[in-house]
Write an enzyme that holds these catalytic residues in place. Structure first.
Site, PDB file in Angstrom:
ATOM      1  N   LEU A  87       0.812  -1.231   0.000  1.00  0.00           N
ATOM      2  CA  LEU A  87       0.000   0.000   0.000  1.00  0.00           C
ATOM      3  C   LEU A  87       0.841   1.274   0.000  1.00  0.00           C
ATOM      4  O   LEU A  87       0.327   2.351  -0.291  1.00  0.00           O
ATOM      5  CB  LEU A  87      -0.947   0.012   1.193  1.00  0.00           C
ATOM      6  CG  LEU A  87      -2.039  -1.062   1.191  1.00  0.00           C
ATOM      7  CD1 LEU A  87      -3.059  -0.789   2.265  1.00  0.00           C
ATOM      8  CD2 LEU A  87      -2.717  -1.144  -0.165  1.00  0.00           C
ATOM      9  N   HIS A 234     -17.342   2.109  21.178  1.00  0.00           N
ATOM     10  CA  HIS A 234     -18.508   1.259  21.457  1.00  0.00           C
ATOM     11  C   HIS A 234     -19.351   1.775  22.638  1.00  0.00           C
ATOM     12  O   HIS A 234     -20.566   1.902  22.540  1.00  0.00           O
ATOM     13  CB  HIS A 234     -18.077  -0.175  21.765  1.00  0.00           C
ATOM     14  CG  HIS A 234     -17.210  -0.797  20.718  1.00  0.00           C
ATOM     15  ND1 HIS A 234     -17.397  -0.573  19.377  1.00  0.00           N
ATOM     16  CD2 HIS A 234     -16.146  -1.640  20.798  1.00  0.00           C
ATOM     17  CE1 HIS A 234     -16.482  -1.267  18.680  1.00  0.00           C
ATOM     18  NE2 HIS A 234     -15.712  -1.908  19.534  1.00  0.00           N
TER      19      HIS A 234
HETATM   20  C1  BG6 Z   1     -13.201  -4.565  19.359  1.00  0.00           C
HETATM   21  C2  BG6 Z   1     -12.062  -4.387  20.299  1.00  0.00           C
HETATM   22  O1  BG6 Z   1     -13.552  -3.327  18.772  1.00  0.00           O
HETATM   23  O2  BG6 Z   1     -14.326  -5.090  20.040  1.00  0.00           O
HETATM   24  C3  BG6 Z   1     -11.721  -5.704  20.984  1.00  0.00           C
HETATM   25  O3  BG6 Z   1     -10.924  -3.898  19.604  1.00  0.00           O
HETATM   26  C4  BG6 Z   1     -12.951  -6.305  21.615  1.00  0.00           C
HETATM   27  O4  BG6 Z   1     -10.699  -5.523  21.967  1.00  0.00           O
HETATM   28  C5  BG6 Z   1     -14.097  -6.364  20.622  1.00  0.00           C
HETATM   29  O5  BG6 Z   1     -12.631  -7.610  22.071  1.00  0.00           O
HETATM   30  C6  BG6 Z   1     -15.382  -6.791  21.298  1.00  0.00           C
HETATM   31  O6  BG6 Z   1     -16.321  -7.051  20.310  1.00  0.00           O
HETATM   32  P1  BG6 Z   1     -17.509  -8.085  20.574  1.00  0.00           P
HETATM   33  O7  BG6 Z   1     -18.370  -7.964  19.365  1.00  0.00           O
HETATM   34  O8  BG6 Z   1     -16.867  -9.428  20.736  1.00  0.00           O
HETATM   35  O9  BG6 Z   1     -18.173  -7.626  21.835  1.00  0.00           O
END
Ligand code: BG6
Length: 488
Positions: A87, A234
């Site tokens: 890239l 999140h």
């Molecule tokens: C990711 C993080 O965005 O979300 C990870 O980088 C984490 O560290 C994961 O484990 C959790 O995702 P889920 O869908 O398994 O709750």
């Protein structure tokens, strides 16, 4: 509609763990538009046939119903192609351009599932090679930067080459069926809206607990930590979904405008709140799923003297008319007691007690996000006859709950987060993607916490793997007279 989906990082961890399985499920469900190609891009020296073999090896490890039959994989594999690219090398983009010209597809998706360090270069080079046509959509995985400044720099480069409506910033939590149901609960039902405010709600708790450790991502994680990895994106997106005003319609910008207002209303940090309303922890050795596990500092790729947090608990407040004074507690961590993500809305107790009920008893709504996906409404009811030996005793109430399990109701084979989001990108639906101003606002809010921890000599508090984090997290919430819902 024909499409080409170019997967930068086509042999990488994300493609391997999440994207290929999601694309295969979409193919199996018949929702991937016919006439498409999935073009893996990486530095490996592979041709199409070798790339197909590599992906087949991935599916060979799958157990149960999700494993494709040979015939099914054969049909899926016909979509897979490979282009070798470095890239950072401008001339390699010409190779990609030539492959794309073979088809001239209606939609071209550029999915950057690479290390974020390559985002800027890749966007600049795509634009320089004329691969940013109006039919192109670009997908960016988190983390987008490591602070506000680096986030802005990436966004500025991407926007120089692509319009905002071509940019799909992924937060895969928004693609989870349980999170979409949260929007449905709030904006498809009139029942809760009158109660969704400071007059009736005592506090809201957002927990994203993982039982896994950092696995093979020690080196990445040690430079990131739970605040950047989970809270900035999140957890704050969940906070927006629970706290936002009803949008005027279901269009992407109407929803994103309301989420942005929540982020802008988050109460600014002060030296006092930074000291009292933030807790960071780091897991030590302990137990997970019945087996002894090492502490964070013993994990591969992690600095043995690391001060990176694997646990965060924060108390936030949304300073507006609806929520003033209501604490929103956010908690997330690795190697906690269970894999469990949920939002608990704790209502205030009845204003005047005419029954006997357990101390502190009140209603709550538990929104289970994973591994269970559903709703529990906790109520108080009179379960037993209180009459003893013919004498009427005062009526006393006991907790009971209504339990709605979405997996049982709708089947557990529902469309997964990545499957949903990939199909949305191909269809050009931006609702479940994050706008740059939301991201910037979220960075703005977490930055003082990052700075406080950088300069605070105390470092993260240790907690044993397999527990609910350091006791300071319970102490933080206890100062308001509340407790985490599994402790009450
Ligand atoms: C990711 C993080 O965005 O979300 C990870 O980088 C984490 O560290 C994961 O484990 C959790 O995702 P889920 O869908 O398994 O709750």
């Amino acid at each position: 509609m024909s499409f080409d989906l170019v997967l930068f990082g086509g042999t990488g961890d994300l493609a391997w763990r999440k994207l290929m399985p999601a694309l295969f499920q979409a193919f199996r469900h018949g929702s991937l538009p016919a006439g498409g190609r999935i073009i893996g891009v990486a530095r490996d020296d592979l041709d199409d046939a070798q790339y197909r073999e590599l992906i087949q090896a991935r599916f060979d490890k799958v157990e149960g119903a999700k494993r494709p039959s040979a015939e099914e994989f054969g049909r899926f594999a016909a979509l897979l192609h490979f282009v070798r690219m470095d890239l950072s090398q401008a001339q390699d983009y010409a190779r990609l351009a030539a492959t794309l010209r073979e088809r001239d597809a209606d939609t071209v998706v550029m999915y950057l599932a690479t290390t974020p360090a390559l985002f800027t270069t890749a966007c600049e080079q795509l634009a320089a090679a004329g691969l940013n046509t109006p039919r192109t959509r670009i997908v960016l995985e988190k983390p987008l930067g490591h602070d506000l400044e680096s986030n802005r720099a990436i966004n500025a480069t991407v926007r120089a080459g692509f319009g905002e409506n071509q940019i799909f910033r992924i937060d895969h939590y928004l693609g989870k069926p349980s999170v979409q149901n949260l929007f449905a609960l709030r904006f498809g039902n009139a029942l809760f809206e009158p109660l969704w405010r400071r007059e009736t709600i005592a506090n809201i708790q957002i927990t994203i607990a993982e039982d896994l450790g950092v696995e093979k991502r020690g080196a990445f994680y040690d430079n990131t930590g739970a605040l950047r990895d989970m809270v900035q994106n999140h957890a704050l997106q969940l906070l927006c979904a629970i706290g936002m005003e009803p949008p005027i319609n279901a269009h992407a910008d109407a929803i994103r405008d309301e989420k942005l207002k929540v982020l802008r209303s988050l109460k600014a940090w002060t030296p006092e709140t930074l000291a009292q309303h933030t807790v960071r922890g780091q897991y030590g050795p302990g137990n997970a799923n019945g087996a002894a596990v090492p502490g964070y500092r013993e994990e591969p790729g992690v600095d043995p003297a690391s001060r990176t947090e694997t646990f965060v608990a924060l108390r936030a407040e949304i300073a507006n008319w609806r929520w003033a004074g209501v604490p929103f507690y956010i908690r997330t961590g690795k190697r906690l007691a269970a894999r469990d993500a949920r939002i608990v809305v704790n209502f205030r107790p009845a204003p005047h007690a005419i029954f006997r009920s357990p101390a502190g008893a009140a209603n709550s709504l538990v929104i289970n996000l994973q591994p269970r996906d559903g709703l529990e409404l906790h109520l108080l009811a009179q379960g037993q006859d209180n009459r003893q030996a013919g004498r009427a005793a005062p009526l006393s109430l006991a907790p009971v709950h209504l339990d709605l399990d979405f997996d049982k109701r709708f089947g557990s084979e529902r469309v997964g987060a990545y499957e949903r989001l990939l199909l949305d990108v191909i269809d050009g639906r931006l609702n479940l993607f994050v706008r740059s101003d939301e991201q910037e606002e979220a960075w703005r809010w977490v930055e003082p916490v990052m700075e406080h921890w950088r300069t605070d000599a105390a470092g993260p508090r240790s907690y044993a793997a397999g527990t609910w984090g350091p006791s300071a997290s319970s102490a933080m919430i206890a100062r308001d007279g509340f407790c985490w819902n599994e402790e009450c």
